[in-house]
Design an enzyme around this catalytic site. Sequence first.
Site, mmCIF file in Angstrom:
data_model
loop_
_atom_site.group_PDB
_atom_site.id
_atom_site.type_symbol
_atom_site.label_atom_id
_atom_site.label_comp_id
_atom_site.label_asym_id
_atom_site.label_seq_id
_atom_site.Cartn_x
_atom_site.Cartn_y
_atom_site.Cartn_z
ATOM 1 N N LYS A 138 -14.043 49.187 76.752
ATOM 2 C CA LYS A 138 -13.550 50.241 77.639
ATOM 3 C C LYS A 138 -13.755 51.691 77.522
ATOM 4 O O LYS A 138 -14.341 52.368 78.110
ATOM 5 C CB LYS A 138 -12.015 50.127 77.546
ATOM 6 C CG LYS A 138 -11.444 50.920 78.936
ATOM 7 C CD LYS A 138 -10.191 51.310 78.665
ATOM 8 C CE LYS A 138 -10.093 52.588 77.886
ATOM 9 N NZ LYS A 138 -8.517 53.215 77.793
ATOM 10 N N ASP A 156 -9.579 49.604 82.490
ATOM 11 C CA ASP A 156 -8.239 49.593 82.091
ATOM 12 C C ASP A 156 -7.074 48.711 82.482
ATOM 13 O O ASP A 156 -7.452 47.849 83.434
ATOM 14 C CB ASP A 156 -7.933 51.115 81.724
ATOM 15 C CG ASP A 156 -7.631 51.618 83.318
ATOM 16 O OD1 ASP A 156 -7.861 50.802 84.236
ATOM 17 O OD2 ASP A 156 -7.170 52.823 83.292
#
Length: 231
Positions: A138, A156
């Site tokens: 991420k 996320d």
Amino acid sequence: MRMRAAYIIMTYDIAATLDGMRETMRVVKPPRMTALRQLHDAEDKGPFSILIGTILSARTRDENTAKVVRALFDVYSTPAELASADYNDVEKIIKSIGFYHVKAKRIIDVARIIVERYDGQVPENMEDLTSLPGVGRKTANCVLVYAFEKPAIPVDIHVHRISNRLGIVDTKTPEETEMELQNIIPQSYWLEINDTFVMYGQNICKPTSPMCNACRIRDRCAFYSMSGALK
């Protein structure tokens, strides 16, 4: 659920979804820019500030992240300066964010590696980015998107939640969601996904009590369809 999701995937219109999200936010609740968008748009933006900002943003509100990153870079404006910083001094600057003890050490370690291994330049590929301490997919994808404007999909909790609620994917983890979205969504939209979905997740499609009645894309939402059927 998987058969239903597969059907929606084949007919899914991501352009209409993004437009609907933006229209909802304009009408219902004009959103504040995300911390990473603020860093991207700042006059002094740079890959290193995006990298450090993303590391600091974990479990921290966006407005606090942006404030702390500005304060940090007022003192340490380059990788070399942060690499040679005193741990206690850095800790004092970032003390208002979550897990500041761990993050202070982590960002100094990352700065040192950037200086020693990459001659002060943030790498532009997934393999090198994820070799840095505390940098997962991420964070690496955020750097690729917000620092280098390279097509990637940072996933996320907001991107993961909304993608599953809409029925674009039927996944258990953010990593699975990233891979599915890459298969489903044309690459020309990848740069828009994180910024738009995160703002929507923070303001409209919240974890609890989502604003379904105001949402302009509820007619294409599996979660809303199922909720309506249960009422």
